[in-house]
Design a protein around this motif. Structure first.
Motif, PDB file in Angstrom:
ATOM      1  N   HIS A  26       0.810  -1.225   0.000  1.00  9.57           N
ATOM      2  CA  HIS A  26       0.000   0.000   0.000  1.00  9.57           C
ATOM      3  C   HIS A  26       0.837   1.266   0.000  1.00  9.57           C
ATOM      4  N   LEU A  27       2.149   1.166   0.152  1.00 11.73           N
ATOM      5  CA  LEU A  27       2.992   2.345   0.342  1.00 11.73           C
ATOM      6  C   LEU A  27       3.095   3.175  -0.935  1.00 11.73           C
ATOM      7  N   THR A  28       3.121   4.469  -0.776  1.00  8.14           N
ATOM      8  CA  THR A  28       3.253   5.408  -1.898  1.00  8.14           C
ATOM      9  C   THR A  28       4.240   6.507  -1.517  1.00  8.14           C
ATOM     10  N   GLY A  29       4.327   7.511  -2.352  1.00 10.88           N
ATOM     11  CA  GLY A  29       5.189   8.655  -2.061  1.00 10.88           C
ATOM     12  C   GLY A  29       6.651   8.290  -2.131  1.00 10.88           C
ATOM     13  N   ARG A  30       7.391   8.629  -1.076  1.00  7.74           N
ATOM     14  CA  ARG A  30       8.828   8.362  -1.030  1.00  7.74           C
ATOM     15  C   ARG A  30       9.148   6.943  -0.564  1.00  7.74           C
ATOM     16  N   TRP A  31       8.149   6.249  -0.030  1.00  7.37           N
ATOM     17  CA  TRP A  31       8.404   4.927   0.539  1.00  7.37           C
ATOM     18  C   TRP A  31       8.844   3.883  -0.475  1.00  7.37           C
ATOM     19  N   PRO A  32       8.284   3.849  -1.687  1.00  4.20           N
ATOM     20  CA  PRO A  32       8.761   2.833  -2.629  1.00  4.20           C
ATOM     21  C   PRO A  32      10.271   2.873  -2.859  1.00  4.20           C
ATOM     22  N   GLY A  33      10.835   4.077  -3.021  1.00  6.26           N
ATOM     23  CA  GLY A  33      12.277   4.177  -3.201  1.00  6.26           C
ATOM     24  C   GLY A  33      13.044   3.675  -1.995  1.00  6.26           C
ATOM     25  N   ARG A  34      12.537   3.985  -0.808  1.00  2.00           N
ATOM     26  CA  ARG A  34      13.203   3.507   0.408  1.00  2.00           C
ATOM     27  C   ARG A  34      13.149   1.986   0.508  1.00  2.00           C
ATOM     28  N   MET A  35      12.006   1.421   0.146  1.00  2.00           N
ATOM     29  CA  MET A  35      11.857  -0.024   0.241  1.00  2.00           C
ATOM     30  C   MET A  35      12.771  -0.753  -0.742  1.00  2.00           C
ATOM     31  N   ILE A  36      13.016  -0.154  -1.897  1.00  2.00           N
ATOM     32  CA  ILE A  36      13.923  -0.766  -2.863  1.00  2.00           C
ATOM     33  C   ILE A  36      15.306  -0.945  -2.245  1.00  2.00           C
ATOM     34  N   LEU A  37      15.815   0.093  -1.605  1.00  2.00           N
ATOM     35  CA  LEU A  37      17.149   0.019  -1.010  1.00  2.00           C
ATOM     36  C   LEU A  37      17.160  -0.858   0.234  1.00  2.00           C
ATOM     37  N   ILE A  38      16.181  -0.679   1.114  1.00  2.00           N
ATOM     38  CA  ILE A  38      16.123  -1.488   2.331  1.00  2.00           C
ATOM     39  C   ILE A  38      16.015  -2.977   1.982  1.00  2.00           C
ATOM     40  N   GLY A  39      15.195  -3.296   0.987  1.00  2.62           N
ATOM     41  CA  GLY A  39      15.043  -4.684   0.587  1.00  2.62           C
ATOM     42  C   GLY A  39      16.328  -5.284   0.066  1.00  2.62           C
ATOM     43  N   ALA A  40      17.076  -4.528  -0.742  1.00  5.19           N
ATOM     44  CA  ALA A  40      18.340  -5.037  -1.274  1.00  5.19           C
ATOM     45  C   ALA A  40      19.338  -5.306  -0.158  1.00  5.19           C
ATOM     46  N   VAL A  41      19.407  -4.406   0.819  1.00  7.54           N
ATOM     47  CA  VAL A  41      20.309  -4.593   1.961  1.00  7.54           C
ATOM     48  C   VAL A  41      19.895  -5.811   2.775  1.00  7.54           C
ATOM     49  N   CYS A  42      18.600  -5.974   2.984  1.00  8.23           N
ATOM     50  CA  CYS A  42      18.094  -7.091   3.763  1.00  8.23           C
ATOM     51  C   CYS A  42      18.395  -8.425   3.076  1.00  8.23           C
ATOM     52  N   ALA A  43      18.196  -8.486   1.764  1.00 14.26           N
ATOM     53  CA  ALA A  43      18.484  -9.720   1.027  1.00 14.26           C
ATOM     54  C   ALA A  43      19.974 -10.054   1.094  1.00 14.26           C
TER      55      ALA A  43
END
Length: 464
Positions: free
Chosen positions: A328-345
């Motif tokens: 459901h996230l929009t705005g600036r969150w999608p970009g943050r999730m892209i980076l956070i997800g890569a670090v987490c993986a």
């Protein structure tokens, strides 16, 4: 809102509105076929290896399947336009069923691997047609929800797949798995005719990107040949050749008339370029977990095939839960999730090198959770960013390219993991020593690839 009108708010109701429900259902069925296949096969491979031999070709059971998927998925956009989604999807599912039958009846490892290749071709087309349908028929506002639903299908597969594989393997009847999947594939073919419109047959004059496909095939085969090269020097040389061929494909595609990727995909200065690179690198780095995890746990932790399959499937479950949580996230969150997800993986890959050699079931569960959650947090937003950056006339090729990139990364990663595992003795059979060595070096070798994926994901996030 006028009476009788339908909300266009990106909600779940919006996803299935406007007559999209049958298409959405078929996409879920097609995704289930590929998702469950991968999880079931990972669970039964120790039994296949014990029955047919061929531990040296352990990674090729996955790499061969994925190679077929790459070659098929790369042509899915063209075939969908030529023959219509209904006819193309049904024929692909029947080809997959034929491959399942061959693997089930195969008397030796060579026949088994040919069957896996045919399964990959049929399954790759089914998956590719699903991606084309998403890119063409679902508006951009719905993409996070649609991809979240796909991760939910993976979540169901993560629960059911290992159970199926474990039950058959523990009963000493691993061949029954493939007969079961052949039946499912026939059901998908029937569902395609029942749920999809016929569609137009046009655009027969468009060619196929044979040059790029040949380079992909050559690159994956070269990396796969490193599995059985025998020495570090030969394995390293073949791997380097494979990487060069894959890079040459990107270079050629950018200059070709018939392309596999949207324009600009060969440059990290573009959103598609950074996005596809992130998908490829992170996928390749993750493959050792699913391919060698079950065998290592069965050997070092004494788990049954069923239990080991469920432990490894925790990665897919974490992907599903994380994807649904952030859809459901929009705005600036999608970009943050892209980076956070890569670090987490990437953290999951690093943690795997520490926990697998110890046989710690809890440690493997936590490492898999980090790996899967990383993909769940980032994948849908990577896909959304790529498609949003493309003009309308390139959305079909862009959507199909995501399947091509993901499957190429999977095939290259599987072949790379197999090469590393065989270099540390896995090809000589499964023992405590070879399981521990593979548990370390398969993931240590993948860590630089994952870190490169973090760097490209950071570039992609900076565009948001």
């Amino acid at each position: 809102m006028e009476p009788g009108s339908q909300a266009q708010d990106g909600s779940w109701a919006d996803v299935v509105a406007g007559g999209r429900l049958p298409l959405f259902a078929l996409i879920c069925l097609g995704v289930w076929l590929g998702a469950a296949d991968s999880l079931v096969t990972a669970t039964i491979m120790p039994s296949v290896g014990a029955d047919l031999g061929g531990y040296a070709y352990f990674g090729w059971a996955t790499a061969g399947y994925l190679l077929g998927s790459v070659l098929a998925g790369a042509s899915s956009g063209l075939l969908a336009r030529r023959f219509g989604l209904r006819r193309a999807t049904a024929c692909a599912a029947l080809l997959y069923a034929s491959g399942c039958a061959l693997s089930a009846a195969g008397p030796d490892i060579a026949t088994f691997l040919v069957g896996r290749l045919l399964q990959g071709i049929g399954g790759g087309w089914v998956t590719g047609f699903c991606s084309v349908a998403i890119g063409l028929l679902f508006p951009n506002r719905l993409l996070p929800r649609v991809y979240a639903a796909i991760t939910a299908v993976w979540g169901v597969a993560s629960l059911v797949g290992p159970m199926l594989g474990g039950v058959f393997a523990d009963a000493g009847n691993w061949r029954g798995v493939f007969w079961f999947f052949a039946i499912q594939a026939v059901a998908v073919a029937i569902a395609a005719f029942a749920m999809l419109p016929k569609g137009p047959d046009g655009e027969r004059g468009q060619g196929v990107a044979w040059g790029q496909l040949a380079l992909i095939a050559g690159g994956v085969v070269a990396i796969g040949a490193a599995d059985v090269a025998g020495t570090f020097g030969r394995s390293a040389g073949l791997t380097l050749v494979g990487v060069v061929l894959l890079l040459a494909m990107v270079w050629l595609d950018e200059r070709a008339v018939v392309r596999l990727l949207p324009r600009g995909s060969g440059s990290l200065r573009t959103i598609p370029g950074s996005g596809y690179a992130s998908m490829f690198l992170l996928t390749a780095a993750s493959m050792g977990f699913a391919i060698y995890g079950p065998a290592i746990l069965q050997q070092l932790a004494g788990l049954s095939a069923l239990t080991a399959g469920y432990v490894i499937a925790g990665e897919a479950a974490a992907w599903t839960l994380a994807g649904l949580a952030v859809a459901h996230l929009t705005g600036r969150w999608p970009g943050r999730m892209i980076l956070i997800g890569a670090v987490c993986a990437t953290a999951g890959v690093g943690a795997s090198a520490l926990v697998f050699p110890t046989g710690s079931v809890l440690g493997v569960i936590l490492a898999g959770a980090a790996l899967g959650a990383g993909f769940g947090l980032s994948w849908a937003f990577m896909s959304q960013a790529i498609l949003a950056a493309l003009p309308d006339e390139e959305r079909a090729i862009g959507a199909a390219a995501m399947t091509t990139v993901r499957l190429t990364g999977s095939a290259a990663g599987a072949a790379m993991a197999g090469a590393v595992a065989n270099l540390v003795g896995f090809s000589h059979g499964l023992s405590d020593a070879t399981a521990r060595s593979a548990g370390v070096w398969v993931f240590v070798a993948a860590l630089p690839v994952a870190l490169a994926g973090v760097w490209t994901a950071r570039r992609l996030a900076s565009f948001r």
